[in-house]
Design an enzyme around this catalytic site. Structure first.
Site, mmCIF file in Angstrom:
data_model
loop_
_atom_site.group_PDB
_atom_site.id
_atom_site.type_symbol
_atom_site.label_atom_id
_atom_site.label_comp_id
_atom_site.label_asym_id
_atom_site.label_seq_id
_atom_site.Cartn_x
_atom_site.Cartn_y
_atom_site.Cartn_z
ATOM 1 N N CYS A 219 -11.694 -93.042 -34.676
ATOM 2 C CA CYS A 219 -13.110 -93.112 -34.284
ATOM 3 C C CYS A 219 -13.333 -92.342 -32.983
ATOM 4 O O CYS A 219 -14.329 -91.633 -32.829
ATOM 5 C CB CYS A 219 -13.544 -94.567 -34.109
ATOM 6 S SG CYS A 219 -13.456 -95.565 -35.602
ATOM 7 N N ASP B 31 -0.524 -87.378 7.812
ATOM 8 C CA ASP B 31 -1.125 -87.000 9.084
ATOM 9 C C ASP B 31 -0.733 -88.077 10.102
ATOM 10 O O ASP B 31 -0.323 -89.180 9.720
ATOM 11 C CB ASP B 31 -2.646 -86.920 8.919
ATOM 12 C CG ASP B 31 -3.346 -86.667 10.236
ATOM 13 O OD1 ASP B 31 -2.918 -85.759 10.975
ATOM 14 O OD2 ASP B 31 -4.313 -87.401 10.532
ATOM 15 N N CYS C 205 -10.752 -97.627 -34.267
ATOM 16 C CA CYS C 205 -9.398 -97.104 -34.106
ATOM 17 C C CYS C 205 -9.460 -95.774 -33.368
ATOM 18 O O CYS C 205 -10.531 -95.275 -33.017
ATOM 19 C CB CYS C 205 -8.712 -96.930 -35.457
ATOM 20 S SG CYS C 205 -9.484 -95.659 -36.488
ATOM 21 N N ASP D 42 -6.872 -88.669 7.217
ATOM 22 C CA ASP D 42 -8.133 -89.373 7.447
ATOM 23 C C ASP D 42 -9.231 -88.507 8.037
ATOM 24 O O ASP D 42 -10.381 -88.943 8.125
ATOM 25 C CB ASP D 42 -7.901 -90.563 8.384
ATOM 26 C CG ASP D 42 -7.613 -90.103 9.818
ATOM 27 O OD1 ASP D 42 -6.836 -89.136 9.988
ATOM 28 O OD2 ASP D 42 -8.181 -90.692 10.750
ATOM 29 N N ASP E 130 -8.024 -82.681 7.675
ATOM 30 C CA ASP E 130 -7.017 -82.935 6.644
ATOM 31 C C ASP E 130 -7.508 -82.559 5.251
ATOM 32 O O ASP E 130 -6.718 -82.546 4.295
ATOM 33 C CB ASP E 130 -6.618 -84.421 6.638
ATOM 34 C CG ASP E 130 -5.941 -84.839 7.931
ATOM 35 O OD1 ASP E 130 -5.101 -84.063 8.421
ATOM 36 O OD2 ASP E 130 -6.253 -85.921 8.446
#
Length: 757
Positions: free
Chosen positions: A63, A462, A60, A651, A655
């Site tokens: 734990c 971008d 549970c 990319d 950036d």
């Protein structure tokens, strides 16, 4: 009924324990704390070391709280995170202060069995858990059915009369069949309760054990003193909760199936050329440089390069594109893709563990281990939940007068309370969502990313390589002298750059059959350009060249055209114009995002007119250009200061600062390594159409988590007062508790049904 439950949990194939599995389990027990064996699973990093463990015995949310709390107190441990849905523990520690053996021993002292994490070990652990549950549940069902017969006879005798000798015989028989249910079928709960008491950390097992043992012990006393017995209550508590655990285990297996399917795309065996003979070996043994043979219809086990043969390859697993791609000598292939119609000899370029599929799999596993911020509320409540329930049960017993009925009401309080639903509410939804996303080529780095993505309102993009195809083509060369000489100089300067403009210039040079000489002293200024100091060459934007003291008449800006200017020894050489078309899916993607209520803006380093053309075509809300990397970052930070939740999609290297500044950063496969490492949301197929679907999945995931938490809180707030007020019997309480966890799991599994993009 029992068979229907077993079939519903997907466990009908586990009636027989296999001796080989028992042997493997004993071997795992023997070597679990072997130093060399454990050390092979330790990963060193800049902050120390980490190890992932599978933990047996978690019942549970309490734990989870106990393990994390105790392990964080261990010397040298920096972080401890347990995923309730997968029972996986991630430990970050200082190897100078502790090691994996000491950490595993600490877990064992708490009453939990740790094993090094791997996909195979996870499946084996789940199989063992299901087999054990099945045997205990089957025993409990069989004996409880007998018990019900005795109990019905006793209840009939209570209303219609029964002689004392028969009543006592039936009660003795009831005690005999109940005893194995409590002490064999219920042994995991009793063991967990013992460790909870020993560690002064009450958990779910303690509630179940107390409820069942109290009913059992009282019934033995009642049997000896001639009173009414409640053996059926004790047995049915165990039986119903085991039934819930069976369903829960099956649901957890289905929840993690998405990652399993991803990792199983790459076959485990390969045909390797060894001493002139083709031999079948484990794919994990392949090393870069090995030669393997892949027959038609087989999948590639690793990333590699074709050295012999020609065939079409189905790359849908990687690219999402179902149309086969021709692959021949010199072409690369990815693990998990399928060879269709020709035998290929492949040179291994990366180990199986470093293949594209394996890297994505590891990222998904790490994502499932990271907690969503919304889970912290459930974690805090779990820490006090069990003690609170024990107090309510005691007050119920006292308040009802401490008699026989009071005892039944207190037992009901113990068994109806359910911290499991609280603990499962968030991690199961995150596990299902991240696995479902991985199937479609979307990688969320963690539950925190899923939650943040669901709260976004502003999307920044971008231009080059993100909204455009990233394959600019040279359309015009404006040179003060020879166009060929300008192209040669430009190609030499750009040869070491990964910028899309550099690729476009190099491709044009190759088309003109020019010999390219890569320079070694290149300095790259992100977002601006390149400098070759020894050669005296400069290439880049208008602003960059003028910053370097080079003045020149600005060529006419043609719509949709990007310009790269060049100079040698401060003497202007000319301009190369390039054009990069927008992605075919970009217009549809931006339309879908705007329809979903997002504000979309373009942040570009290109000149204003070129950026505006793209922004107008795609109907974006704002366009800002030209921007340096620092200016992009500032714009993102200003948006966040205004209260916006911002996603940045990019990319390139330039950036990276803006990606880091956003609430959520996003990149597509094929982006620069820095951009992909920075990305919290990674589209592993080169298709921007995945972004609207990913954001839809994130919103649906957060809605499911809210529903789960609402159900978990509402259930306990309603069920516990009903039990304390005497409106529920213990058997109904046990059934309700089991159903509460199953409800959370089934609700989370709805995320698997989200249609693909």
């Amino acid at each position: 009924m029992a068979w229907l439950i077993i079939r519903g949990a997907g466990l009908d194939g586990y009636y027989q324990r296999q001796g080989t599995e028992q042997g493997a389990l004993k071997e795992a027990f023997a070597r679990q704390f072997d130093r060399d064996y454990l050390q092979s699973f330790v990963i060193d990093n800049k902050n120390g070391a980490e190890i992932n463990l599978i933990i047996d015995g978690i019942r549970c949310a309490s734990c989870i709280w106990l393990i994390e709390r105790i392990m964080l107190q261990a010397p040298g441990v920096h972080a401890a995170r347990v995923n309730f849905a997968t029972h996986r523990l991630l430990l970050h520690f200082d190897p100078q202060q502790t090691d994996a053996v000491q950490l595993c021993q600490q877990l064992a002292r708490l009453g939990y069995l740790p094993r090094p994490y791997s996909q195979d070990e996870l499946r084996n652990s789940l199989d063992r858990e299901r087999q054990s549950l099945l045997l205990r549940f089957g025993t409990a069902v069989f004996l409880s059915m007998q018990l019900m017969g005795f109990s019905i006879a006793l209840y009939a005798g209570y209303f219609k009369g029964i002689d004392e000798q028969t009543r006592q015989l039936l009660q003795i028989l009831a005690a005999l069949v109940t005893t194995p249910v409590v002490f064999y079928s219920g042994f995991p709960f009793l063991r967990g309760a013992w460790y909870a008491i020993r560690n002064f950390s009450p958990n779910m097992d303690l509630l179940i054990a107390m409820g069942s043992l109290t009913a059992y012990t009282y019934s033995l006393f009642a049997l000896a003193s001639g009173r009414e017995v409640y053996f059926d209550t004790s047995a049915m508590i165990i039986t119903l909760i085991l039934a819930g655990r069976l369903f829960e285990t099956g649901a957890r297996h289905r929840a993690s199936a998405g990652l399993d399917r991803l990792l199983q795309l790459a076959p485990s065996l390969a045909n390797r050329l060894t001493d002139g003979q083709w031999q079948q070996v484990d794919s994990r043994l392949l090393e870069p440089g090995d030669l393997i043979q892949v027959a038609p219809g087989d999948r590639f086990p690793i990333d590699g390069q074709v050295t012999e043969g020609t065939s079409e390859v189905n790359e849908a697993a990687v690219t999402g594109e179902s149309v086969p791609t021709l692959r021949q000598k010199g072409d690369s292939v990815k693990a998990g893709t399928q060879n269709i119609n020709g035998s290929l000899t492949i040179k291994v370029t990366a180990k199986a563990t470093d293949s594209f599929i394996s890297r994505i799999g590891r990222m998904v596993e790490q994502a499932q281990a990271r907690k969503a911020p919304i889970q912290t509320l459930a974690d805090r409540i779990s820490a006090i939940f069990i003690p609170t329930v024990l107090l309510i049960a005691l007050l119920t017993f006292i308040g009802w007068g401490m008699d026989q009925n009071a005892l039944l009401h207190a037992i009901t309080v113990l068994v109806v309370a359910c911290p499991c639903a609280l603990g499962l509410a968030t991690p199961t939804a995150v596990m299902v969502a991240s696995g479902r996303a991985a199937e479609e080529g979307v990688l969320f780095r963690g539950g925190d990313t899923l939650e943040a993505a669901a709260r976004l309102d502003t999307l920044a993009f971008d231009k080059t390589g993100t909204l455009t195809e990233g394959r600019p083509k040279v359309v015009c060369i404006l040179a003060k002298g020879s166009e060929t000489e300008l192209l040669q100089v430009a190609a030499n300067l750009e040869a070491g750059s990964r910028h899309p403009f550099a690729h476009g210039i190099i491709e044009e040079a190759k088309r003109n059959q020019l010999t390219i000489r890569q320079m070694t002293d290149i300095q790259q200024i992100p977002g601006k350009g390149l400098i070759a100091t020894q050669e005296g060459l400069i290439g880049g934007s208008t602003e960059f060249l003028r910053e370097q003291g080079i003045n020149f008449p600005l060529p006419d800006e043609t719509e949709g055209i990007s310009q790269v200017h060049f100079a040698h020894n401060h003497s202007y050489l000319g301009t190369i114009n390039l054009q990069d078309d927008e992605r075919p899916e970009a217009k549809t993607v931006l339309y879908q995002l705007k329809q979903a209520g997002y504000s979309c803006l373009l942040l570009s380093g290109d000149h204003l007119k070129c950026a505006q053309i793209i922004a107008e075509k795609l109907h974006m809300d704002r366009c800002l250009a030209p921007l340096t990397p620092a200016e992009k970052t500032t714009e993102i930070e200003q948006l966040r200061q205004q209260g916006h939740q911002v996603l940045m999609t990019g990319d390139g290297i330039n950036d990276a600062p803006a990606l880091a500044a956003a609430n959520v950063s996003c990149s597509l496969v094929g982006s620069s390594d820095i951009a992909m490492e920075q990305a919290q949301l990674l589209l592993t197929r080169p298709n921007l159409q995945l972004l609207p679907w990913a954001l839809k999945l994130a919103r649906k995931n957060l809605a499911i988590i809210h529903q789960n938490l609402f159900w978990a809180f509402s259930y306990n707030l309603i069920a516990i007062p009903l039990a304390a007020s005497g409106k529920l019997l213990p058997v109904y309480g046990a059934a309700a508790m089991a159903l509460s966890s199953i409800g959370v799991l089934l609700n989370s599994l709805r995320l698997k049904r989200i249609s693909p993009p």
